[in-house]
Design a protein around this motif. Structure first.
Motif, PDB file in Angstrom:
ATOM      1  N   ASN A  29      60.246  32.479   5.328  1.00 11.13           N
ATOM      2  CA  ASN A  29      59.814  31.408   6.225  1.00 11.13           C
ATOM      3  C   ASN A  29      60.255  31.675   7.657  1.00 11.13           C
ATOM      4  N   ALA A  30      61.484  32.146   7.806  1.00  2.75           N
ATOM      5  CA  ALA A  30      62.008  32.410   9.138  1.00  2.75           C
ATOM      6  C   ALA A  30      61.231  33.518   9.845  1.00  2.75           C
ATOM      7  N   GLU A  31      60.811  34.522   9.096  1.00  5.77           N
ATOM      8  CA  GLU A  31      60.037  35.615   9.691  1.00  5.77           C
ATOM      9  C   GLU A  31      58.677  35.131  10.181  1.00  5.77           C
ATOM     10  N   VAL A  32      58.100  34.168   9.473  1.00  5.83           N
ATOM     11  CA  VAL A  32      56.833  33.586   9.931  1.00  5.83           C
ATOM     12  C   VAL A  32      57.052  32.863  11.259  1.00  5.83           C
ATOM     13  N   VAL A  71      69.572  28.317  15.697  1.00  5.27           N
ATOM     14  CA  VAL A  71      68.983  27.193  14.975  1.00  5.27           C
ATOM     15  C   VAL A  71      69.133  27.440  13.491  1.00  5.27           C
ATOM     16  N   THR A  72      69.913  26.606  12.816  1.00  4.39           N
ATOM     17  CA  THR A  72      70.041  26.765  11.368  1.00  4.39           C
ATOM     18  C   THR A  72      68.883  26.048  10.686  1.00  4.39           C
ATOM     19  N   GLY A  73      68.403  26.630   9.608  1.00  2.00           N
ATOM     20  CA  GLY A  73      67.242  26.056   8.935  1.00  2.00           C
ATOM     21  C   GLY A  73      66.015  26.059   9.824  1.00  2.00           C
ATOM     22  N   GLY A  74      65.871  27.104  10.614  1.00  4.38           N
ATOM     23  CA  GLY A  74      64.798  27.155  11.602  1.00  4.38           C
ATOM     24  C   GLY A  74      63.482  27.693  11.088  1.00  4.38           C
ATOM     25  N   GLY A  75      63.361  27.860   9.775  1.00  6.17           N
ATOM     26  CA  GLY A  75      62.154  28.462   9.226  1.00  6.17           C
ATOM     27  C   GLY A  75      61.071  27.483   8.842  1.00  6.17           C
ATOM     28  N   SER A  76      61.382  26.199   8.796  1.00  4.16           N
ATOM     29  CA  SER A  76      60.365  25.233   8.376  1.00  4.16           C
ATOM     30  C   SER A  76      60.686  23.857   8.944  1.00  4.16           C
ATOM     31  N   GLY A  77      59.698  22.967   8.885  1.00  8.66           N
ATOM     32  CA  GLY A  77      59.895  21.571   9.249  1.00  8.66           C
ATOM     33  C   GLY A  77      60.406  21.377  10.656  1.00  8.66           C
ATOM     34  N   ILE A  78      61.394  20.487  10.785  1.00 10.92           N
ATOM     35  CA  ILE A  78      61.962  20.177  12.101  1.00 10.92           C
ATOM     36  C   ILE A  78      62.583  21.422  12.730  1.00 10.92           C
TER      37      ILE A  78
END
Length: 257
Positions: free
Chosen positions: A43-46, A12-19
């Protein structure tokens, strides 16, 4: 269990926030090992921690989707461990402006992330899917299909995401690779909150309501609603679906005007 992704490996690209975060958590909850590709690894680690606290499995890779060499290296690393079954091209950026106030640098920036980034991830992932099949989902937009005011560069990029979807679906249907795209209308994410804060200070609530009402259903979408659609398209229950765009738009495309 319906919509099970057990023993599947997802990117998942951009999987650290939002959608992207909602998709990452939803796929993991259904059994997928989720690899989150992000520029912002904090963000991704969260997201990874939240997945693991719920009993799921995830890994984080710092990756700039604009850089093909970087993308290939990360995808190959993931594939060597577990293969690649699912690719969610979610990373993207926005731009506001018509053609006259879209500078060349603006167009290049949007193209590099929203078009070249999608191409790079598909290019890197396809070789690992050809032997046993796979699923690719590109995040398009209602702007892929209808005109939106002051979204020249963004619409260009999301139109490309739509037609890349058609092309990949056609070229690889015989290899068992399904490729679809999701086209949301406005979705309430941290990006929206930041946009309102920066551009309409003191009028955030008023503008939020105005933007919400542009969807005939009377509200913005929720990241989880997009994630649930992505889950379905990734699952074996959707094995007869490829080369299709799925608007999820509160009636925007069909009911406006």
């Amino acid at each position: 269990m319906k919509f099970s992704l057990k023993n599947k490996t997802a990117i998942v690209t951009g999987g650290g926030s939002g959608i992207g975060k909602a998709i990452s958590k939803t796929l993991a909850a259904q059994g997928a090992f989720v690899n989150i590709l992000e520029l912002n690894v904090d963000n991704a680690e969260v997201t990874k921690s939240e997945i693991e606290s719920d009993g799921g499995q995830a890994a984080v890779y710092q990756c700039n989707v604009v850089n093909q060499e970087d993308v290939i290296k990360v995808v190959n690393t993931i594939a060597e461990k577990n293969g690649v079954d699912i690719l969610i091209n979610n990373a993207g950026i926005a731009h506001i402006g018509n053609v006259e106030n879209t500078q060349e640098a603006d167009l290049d920036r949007v193209y590099n992330v929203n078009v070249k980034g999608v191409y790079n991830c598909i290019y890197a992932s396809i070789p690992h899917m050809k032997a046993k099949g796979g699923v690719i989902i590109n995040m398009a937009s209602i702007a892929s299909s209808v005109g939106i005011n002051d979204r020249f560069a963004y619409s260009m990029s999301k139109g490309a995401a739509l037609t890349m979807t058609y092309s990949v679906a056609k070229d690889y249907v015989n290899q068992g690779i399904r490729c679809n795209c999701i086209s949301p209308a406005r979705v309430h994410t941290p990006f929206v909150d930041g946009f309102l804060k920066n551009n309409y200070p003191g009028k955030e609530a008023e503008m939020f309501e105005k933007l919400s009402q542009t969807q005939p259903i009377g509200r913005m979408g929720k990241p989880q609603e997009i994630a649930d659609l992505a889950l379905y398209l990734c699952s074996d229950e959707a094995s007869f679906i490829t080369g299709t765009d799925f608007p999820i738009d509160g009636g925007f495309i069909k009911l406006n005007g």
